[in-house]
Design an enzyme around this catalytic site. Structure first.
Site: not given
Ligand code: FNR
Length: 394
Positions: A128, A152, A178, A258, A282
Site C-alpha cells: 500500500s 493512492y 485504487t 482496483k 474495498h
Molecule cells: C484496506 N484496503 C486497502 N486498499 C488499498 O488499495 N489501499 C490501502 O491502503 C488499503 N488499506 C486497507 C486497510 C485495512 C485495515 C483493510 C481491511 C483494507 C482494502 C484491501 O486492499 C482489500 O480491498 C480488502 O481488504 C478486501 O476485503 P477483505 O477480503 O479483507 O474483507
C-alpha cells in the site's frame, strides 16, 4: 515455494501426533474473533471496521456462501499445479496479499513482517501507498520475490510521480491504482473511537521519506505540520478517467485499477489502456450498500473478455472461496483481512500460517473438484441454484 501446500496438512497431522498443534486456528474464518481478543479496540476497529451499517461487508461473504461447488470424480489429480501467469510473471499461486495500509497498528514490524511472512508462503505482496514502512524497506524484505505497488494517487502530481518512480526503482513490477477511495468511507468504528492511524503517524512512511513531499514542508515542520501537509494532498477526489493518460506516459509498468464494480467502468478502463482490473469494494469499507464484489465479477469479466487479467478481492476467506472466484471469472485474488489477523496474533509467522492454510485448502479443493491446474477451474464447477436438473432418460 518450498513445499507443496498440502504438506501443511500432513505436517499438522504428523506433528500433532507428537503433541504439536498449530499456534493459530486453521479455520481462517475464526481469526477475526481470535484477533478481537488480542488487539486494542481502536486497532481491531481499524482492521475489522466497515463502512456504514456493514451491509456490503456481509454481502461479500453471503455472495461466496450462496455458491456451491459441483465436484467431478476419478480424474487423476495426483499431480497438481497452483501456479498462474500474470503480466508475463509466473506466480506460485493465484493469491497475492491485498494492499493494507498502516499495518504497524497491529504489529510494530507491520508490512516488513507481512512481506517476510508472505515470502515464506510464496505469496507476492501488493504494498500500500499508506504503508507504515517505506516501499524501499519493504522491497528489501521481499528480496527477489515479485512485488506490486498500490498507488493512492495524491492530489499533488509531483508527489504521485515521485512515488511511481521510487516504486519502479525498488523493483515493483505492477501498479495497482485504487480508484474507489476519492474520500475515506464513513466508518463508524473509527469514528466512534475518534481514531485514524495516519493522524498518529502510522501509514505515512512513503510520504515522510519522499524527497518531493518533504520539499513541500516548511522549514522545521513538526509532526502536526507533517500530518497536516499529508492530509492536504493524500485524497484526490478530482481524479478522473482523463488523468490516466498522464500516468500511462510516466511508466511502462502494467497499470491495474482496483475498485471497479460496474461493467461500464471496466469498458472505460479498456478504452483508457489499462492493463488489468481488480473487482473490489474495498472489503465493504467505502460505500456501504455497494454490490458484493463476487456478484459484480461475472459482468466485469464479460465486459472485458479475455483482454486483460481480472482479479478479485473483498470477502475471500478460504481456499474454496478462491475456487469460486476463479470459477466466476477471476484470474487471481487479493487476500485481505485474515493475514492482518495472522500478523496481529503471531507476527510474520502468523502471516505465513494463514497463507499456508489458505493454499493448502486451495490445493486440496483442486483435488476434490477433479482439477490438476488453475486453468481447469471454470464455471462448470459451480452448481446452479436449487436441485440439479434431472437428465432425461433415453
Ligand atoms: C484496506 N484496503 C486497502 N486498499 C488499498 O488499495 N489501499 C490501502 O491502503 C488499503 N488499506 C486497507 C486497510 C485495512 C485495515 C483493510 C481491511 C483494507 C482494502 C484491501 O486492499 C482489500 O480491498 C480488502 O481488504 C478486501 O476485503 P477483505 O477480503 O479483507 O474483507
Amino acid at each position: 515455494m518450498g513445499s507443496a501446500p498440502a504438506d501443511l496438512v500432513r505436517t499438522i497431522y504428523v506433528d500433532g501426533s507428537e503433541g504439536r498443534t498449530p499456534r493459530l486456528p486453521t479455520d481462517l474464518t475464526t481469526l477475526e474473533d481470535a484477533a478481537a481478543k488480542e488487539l486494542t479496540a481502536t486497532a481491531f476497529g481499524y482492521v475489522s471496521g466497515n463502512a456504514g451499517a456493514g451491509a456490503t461487508s456481509r454481502a461479500n461473504r453471503l455472495a461466496f456462501d450462496r455458491w456451491r461447488l459441483l465436484p467431478r470424480m476419478l480424474r487423476n489429480t495426483a499431480a497438481r499445479d497452483l501456479s498462474v501467469s500474470l503480466f508475463g510473471q509466473r506466480l506460485p499461486s493465484p493469491v497475492l496479499l491485498a494492499p493494507v495500509g498502516a499495518q504497524s497498528v497491529v504489529h510494530p514490524e507491520g508490512e516488513l513482517a507481512s512481506a517476510r511472512g508472505a515470502g515464506d508462503a510464496g505469496v507476492p505482496v501488493v504494498l500500500s501507498t499508506a504503508a507504515s514502512h517505506t516501499l524501499e524497506d519493504v522491497a528489501e524484505a521481499t528480496g527477489d520475490r515479485p512485488r506490486w505497488f498500490q498507488l493512492y494517487w495524491p492530489s499533488d502530481r509531483t508527489v504521485a510521480e515521485s512515488l511511481v518512480r521510487r516504486a519502479e526503482a525498488a523493483g515493483y513490477t505492477a501498479l495497482v491504482v485504487t480508484v474507489d477511495a476519492p474520500a475515506f468511507g464513513y466508518r463508524p468504528a473509527d469514528l466512534d473511537h475518534g481514531y485514524l492511524p495516519f493522524l498518529h503517524g502510522a501509514g505515512i512512511a512513503n510520504f515522510t521519506s519522499d524527497p518531493v513531499f518533504r520539499a513541500g514542508l516548511p522549514d522545521g515542520a513538526d509532526h502536526a505540520a507533517v500530518v497536516a501537509h499529508w492530509a492536504r494532498i493524500f485524497a484526490n477526489p478530482s481524479l478522473a478517467w482523463d488523468n490516466l493518460a498522464w500516468l500511462r506516459s510516466l511508466t511502462r509498468l502494467p497499470i491495474l485499477l482496483k475498485g471497479i464494480l460496474h461493467p461500464d467502468d471496466a469498458r472505460l478502463a479498456m478504452q483508457h489502456g489499462v492493463d488489468g482490473l481488480v473487482v473490489s469494494n474495498h472489503g465493504g469499507r467505502q460505500l456501504d450498500g455497494a454490490v458484493a464484489a463476487l456478484d459484480a465479477l461475472p459482468a466485469v469479466r464479460a465486459a472485458v473478455g479475455d483482454a486483460v487479467p481480472v482479479l478479485l478481492d473483498s470477502g475471500v476467506r478460504t481456499g474454496t472461496d478462491v475456487v469460486k472466484a476463479l470459477a466466476l471469472g477471476a484470474d487471481a485474488v487479493l487476500y485481505g483481512r485474515p493475514y492482518l489477523y495472522g500478523l496481529a496474533l503471531d507476527g510474520e509467522r502468523g502471516v505465513t500460517h494463514v497463507l499456508r492454510c489458505l493454499l493448502a485448502e486451495l490445493d486440496l479443493a483442486l483435488a476434490l473438484t477433479g482439477c490438476t491446474s488453475i486453468d481447469d477451474i471454470g464455471p462448470g464447477l459451480l452448481a446452479p441454484p436449487g436441485p440439479l436438473a434431472t437428465p432425461a432418460h433415453s
